[in-house]
Scaffold this motif. Structure first.
Motif, PDB file in Angstrom:
ATOM      1  N   VAL A  75      40.833  49.626  32.674  1.00 43.76           N
ATOM      2  CA  VAL A  75      42.234  49.420  33.035  1.00 43.76           C
ATOM      3  C   VAL A  75      42.637  47.952  32.982  1.00 43.76           C
ATOM      4  CG1 VAL A  75      43.994  49.800  34.811  1.00 43.76           C
ATOM      5  CG2 VAL A  75      42.144  51.460  34.519  1.00 43.76           C
ATOM      6  N   LEU A  76      41.818  47.065  33.608  1.00 44.22           N
ATOM      7  CA  LEU A  76      42.203  45.660  33.692  1.00 44.22           C
ATOM      8  C   LEU A  76      42.080  44.933  32.362  1.00 44.22           C
ATOM      9  CD1 LEU A  76      43.118  43.262  35.415  1.00 44.22           C
ATOM     10  CD2 LEU A  76      40.707  42.844  35.979  1.00 44.22           C
ATOM     11  N   LEU A  77      40.940  45.042  31.709  1.00 41.55           N
ATOM     12  CA  LEU A  77      40.705  44.268  30.485  1.00 41.55           C
ATOM     13  C   LEU A  77      41.752  44.516  29.399  1.00 41.55           C
ATOM     14  CD1 LEU A  77      36.819  44.198  30.031  1.00 41.55           C
ATOM     15  CD2 LEU A  77      38.333  42.428  30.893  1.00 41.55           C
ATOM     16  N   PRO A  78      42.176  45.755  29.156  1.00 41.19           N
ATOM     17  CA  PRO A  78      43.209  45.948  28.128  1.00 41.19           C
ATOM     18  C   PRO A  78      44.519  45.233  28.445  1.00 41.19           C
ATOM     19  CG  PRO A  78      42.137  48.030  28.637  1.00 41.19           C
ATOM     20  CD  PRO A  78      41.674  47.047  29.682  1.00 41.19           C
ATOM     21  N   ARG A  79      44.776  44.947  29.728  1.00 40.62           N
ATOM     22  CA  ARG A  79      46.019  44.286  30.128  1.00 40.62           C
ATOM     23  C   ARG A  79      45.848  42.782  30.298  1.00 40.62           C
ATOM     24  NH1 ARG A  79      45.911  49.382  31.829  1.00 40.62           N
ATOM     25  NH2 ARG A  79      47.860  50.539  32.081  1.00 40.62           N
ATOM     26  N   LEU A  80      44.605  42.332  30.400  1.00 32.38           N
ATOM     27  CA  LEU A  80      44.350  40.939  30.734  1.00 32.38           C
ATOM     28  C   LEU A  80      44.671  39.990  29.585  1.00 32.38           C
ATOM     29  CD1 LEU A  80      43.344  39.491  33.253  1.00 32.38           C
ATOM     30  CD2 LEU A  80      41.036  39.545  32.298  1.00 32.38           C
ATOM     31  N   LYS A  81      44.461  40.432  28.362  1.00 32.95           N
ATOM     32  CA  LYS A  81      44.670  39.557  27.209  1.00 32.95           C
ATOM     33  C   LYS A  81      46.106  39.062  27.140  1.00 32.95           C
ATOM     34  CE  LYS A  81      44.194  39.371  22.182  1.00 32.95           C
ATOM     35  NZ  LYS A  81      43.791  40.119  20.956  1.00 32.95           N
ATOM     36  N   ASP A  82      47.079  39.973  27.251  1.00 34.95           N
ATOM     37  CA  ASP A  82      48.483  39.573  27.179  1.00 34.95           C
ATOM     38  C   ASP A  82      48.872  38.716  28.376  1.00 34.95           C
ATOM     39  OD1 ASP A  82      48.869  40.883  24.795  1.00 34.95           O
ATOM     40  OD2 ASP A  82      49.638  42.713  25.706  1.00 34.95           O
ATOM     41  N   PHE A  83      48.292  39.017  29.552  1.00 33.61           N
ATOM     42  CA  PHE A  83      48.620  38.239  30.745  1.00 33.61           C
ATOM     43  C   PHE A  83      48.154  36.795  30.591  1.00 33.61           C
ATOM     44  CE2 PHE A  83      47.435  36.450  34.847  1.00 33.61           C
ATOM     45  CZ  PHE A  83      48.629  36.589  35.557  1.00 33.61           C
ATOM     46  N   ILE A  84      46.927  36.602  30.131  1.00 35.55           N
ATOM     47  CA  ILE A  84      46.394  35.251  29.955  1.00 35.55           C
ATOM     48  C   ILE A  84      47.175  34.503  28.878  1.00 35.55           C
ATOM     49  CG2 ILE A  84      44.372  33.951  29.156  1.00 35.55           C
ATOM     50  CD1 ILE A  84      42.630  35.973  30.593  1.00 35.55           C
ATOM     51  N   LYS A  85      47.591  35.220  27.851  1.00 33.89           N
ATOM     52  CA  LYS A  85      48.392  34.591  26.794  1.00 33.89           C
ATOM     53  C   LYS A  85      49.725  34.111  27.353  1.00 33.89           C
ATOM     54  CE  LYS A  85      50.163  35.445  22.134  1.00 33.89           C
ATOM     55  NZ  LYS A  85      50.284  36.439  21.031  1.00 33.89           N
ATOM     56  N   ALA A  86      50.299  34.884  28.275  1.00 33.33           N
ATOM     57  CA  ALA A  86      51.584  34.510  28.869  1.00 33.33           C
ATOM     58  C   ALA A  86      51.430  33.420  29.928  1.00 33.33           C
ATOM     59  CB  ALA A  86      52.256  35.734  29.481  1.00 33.33           C
ATOM     60  N   HIS A  87      50.241  33.296  30.515  1.00 34.71           N
ATOM     61  CA  HIS A  87      49.989  32.303  31.569  1.00 34.71           C
ATOM     62  C   HIS A  87      48.707  31.523  31.250  1.00 34.71           C
ATOM     63  CE1 HIS A  87      53.050  34.353  33.999  1.00 34.71           C
ATOM     64  NE2 HIS A  87      52.459  35.478  33.650  1.00 34.71           N
ATOM     65  N   PRO A  88      48.696  30.742  30.179  1.00 36.49           N
ATOM     66  CA  PRO A  88      47.466  30.100  29.715  1.00 36.49           C
ATOM     67  C   PRO A  88      46.897  29.070  30.673  1.00 36.49           C
ATOM     68  CG  PRO A  88      49.361  29.226  28.531  1.00 36.49           C
ATOM     69  CD  PRO A  88      49.853  30.378  29.328  1.00 36.49           C
ATOM     70  N   HIS A  89      47.697  28.539  31.587  1.00 37.94           N
ATOM     71  CA  HIS A  89      47.213  27.482  32.470  1.00 37.94           C
ATOM     72  C   HIS A  89      46.824  28.011  33.849  1.00 37.94           C
ATOM     73  CE1 HIS A  89      48.445  24.698  29.420  1.00 37.94           C
ATOM     74  NE2 HIS A  89      49.665  25.179  29.444  1.00 37.94           N
ATOM     75  N   LEU A  90      46.892  29.324  34.005  1.00 37.60           N
ATOM     76  CA  LEU A  90      46.496  29.928  35.268  1.00 37.60           C
ATOM     77  C   LEU A  90      45.013  30.283  35.206  1.00 37.60           C
ATOM     78  CD1 LEU A  90      47.544  31.005  38.002  1.00 37.60           C
ATOM     79  CD2 LEU A  90      47.896  33.206  36.880  1.00 37.60           C
ATOM     80  N   ARG A  91      44.249  29.759  36.148  1.00 41.24           N
ATOM     81  CA  ARG A  91      42.808  30.047  36.172  1.00 41.24           C
ATOM     82  C   ARG A  91      42.580  31.395  36.836  1.00 41.24           C
ATOM     83  NH1 ARG A  91      38.630  28.152  39.722  1.00 41.24           N
ATOM     84  NH2 ARG A  91      40.160  26.805  40.735  1.00 41.24           N
ATOM     85  N   VAL A  92      41.971  32.317  36.101  1.00 35.27           N
ATOM     86  CA  VAL A  92      41.758  33.676  36.591  1.00 35.27           C
ATOM     87  C   VAL A  92      40.276  33.887  36.882  1.00 35.27           C
ATOM     88  CG1 VAL A  92      41.968  36.131  36.063  1.00 35.27           C
ATOM     89  CG2 VAL A  92      43.718  34.530  35.255  1.00 35.27           C
ATOM     90  N   THR A  93      39.976  34.384  38.082  1.00 32.67           N
ATOM     91  CA  THR A  93      38.615  34.761  38.429  1.00 32.67           C
ATOM     92  C   THR A  93      38.604  36.232  38.812  1.00 32.67           C
ATOM     93  OG1 THR A  93      38.909  34.076  40.739  1.00 32.67           O
ATOM     94  CG2 THR A  93      38.001  32.450  39.215  1.00 32.67           C
ATOM     95  N   ILE A  94      37.565  36.950  38.380  1.00 32.95           N
ATOM     96  CA  ILE A  94      37.466  38.388  38.618  1.00 32.95           C
ATOM     97  C   ILE A  94      36.188  38.673  39.395  1.00 32.95           C
ATOM     98  CG2 ILE A  94      37.268  40.649  37.533  1.00 32.95           C
ATOM     99  CD1 ILE A  94      38.809  39.499  35.152  1.00 32.95           C
ATOM    100  N   SER A  95      36.339  39.393  40.485  1.00 34.88           N
ATOM    101  CA  SER A  95      35.205  39.768  41.328  1.00 34.88           C
ATOM    102  C   SER A  95      35.061  41.284  41.284  1.00 34.88           C
ATOM    103  CB  SER A  95      35.447  39.289  42.766  1.00 34.88           C
ATOM    104  OG  SER A  95      34.420  39.711  43.620  1.00 34.88           O
TER     105      SER A  95
END
Length: 295
Positions: free
Chosen positions: A107-127
């Motif tokens: 669920v998350l990974l298919p949506r994460l690519k577009d999110f990171i592209k839209a917010h390239p300077h936001l540091r994302v950590t996944i637990s």
């Protein structure tokens, strides 16, 4: 740096537009002021930066060299401005997400690519951990978002649905064929709900561990309909359950959406059940006061 930054901004804009008039319009200054600034920059560097013609201006070889460095510098400044803007809008510089390994993959990974592209300077950590731990970490402020099934009691957390999922039981035809022989039966031409109950009770039922919300959901349904399997194999991973089902180790309680391809190509078959299993919602949880709810 020997020159005023405004001179480089004017040079950069003229180079991009290729026209002094257009550059003046973008910079909200007069054309003579643009021309004067370019002459001043050329004089200080003792070289011509542009060639002029009736159609506009074009960078000289020295102008191209300077432009490549000025362009990089202004892009760096623009990136910094965007990052500061993002911090102001989101109220943070990083996003901490809690999610189970299963939901992370499907669920998350298919949506994460577009999110990171839209917010390239936001540091994302996944637990990755069990849902109950994600809920606790959200309450403690150790996570910003959690991707989970809709909890029965979200407390002070807000839930935003993303998709529906459907629990089901799957296995291979070969496994059911062998199990039917062990029970002194022949494999039915068409599986019925009664057949499924017999196979689940007498076969190996493979489920997630009891800490998992999916397991708790299935247990509640089986208990309500007095379906108590004798042989249970437990694991902490939905992927392992699916792999175990594919090699014929038993009957697995999985999410239908995650085995759709297997069901379509016939490598796994779905057992009809005598009781309905209502769909569940998957979504994001966050604290009520979170700035990043707008994400």
């Amino acid at each position: 740096m020997n020159q005023n930054l405004s001179l480089y901004r004017i040079f950069y804009t003229v180079a991009l537009t290729g026209n002094i008039s257009h550059a003046a319009d973008e910079l909200f200054i007069s054309q003579p002021a643009v021309s004067k600034s370019i002459r001043k920059l050329e004089h200080s560097m003792n070289t011509a930066l542009f060639t002029r013609s009736s159609r506009g201006v074009q960078l000289t070889e020295d102008g191209e060299l300077l432009f490549s460095h000025v362009k990089s510098a202004f892009q760096t400044l623009e990136n910094a401005e965007n990052q500061l803007r993002l911090r102001r809008e989101l109220g943070m510089g990083q996003l901490r997400i809690g999610v189970s390994s299963t939901l992370c993959k499907y669920v998350l990974l298919p949506r994460l690519k577009d999110f990171i592209k839209a917010h390239p300077h936001l540091r994302v950590t996944i637990s990755c951990q069990a849902t109950n731990q994600t809920l606790q970490m959200l309450e403690n402020g150790e996570l910003d978002l959690g991707l989970t099934g809709r909890p029965e009691d979200a407390g002070t957390l807000l839930f935003s649905p993303v998709m529906e999922i459907q629990d089901t039981f799957v296995t291979t035809r070969d496994y059911l064929d062998n199990l039917a022989r062990q029970l002194g039966q022949s494999f039915p031409e068409k599986l019925t709900a009664e057949d499924s109950v017999s196979f689940i009770k007498n076969g190996v039922l493979m489920l997630l561990d009891r800490e998992n919300l999916t397991r708790q959901y299935l247990d509640a349904h089986m208990k309500e309909y007095t379906l108590f399997p004798e042989n249970v194999l437990e694991t902490t991973s939905m992927d392992l359950l699916i792999d175990f089902a594919r090699v014929g180790l038993g009957i697995a309680g999985v999410i239908r959406q995650f085995v759709q391809t297997d069901l379509q190509n016939g490598s796994l078959i779905e057992l009809p059940l005598p009781f309905p299993i209502a769909p569940r919602e998957i979504g994001f949880l966050c604290r009520e006061d979170a700035e990043y709810r707008k994400l």
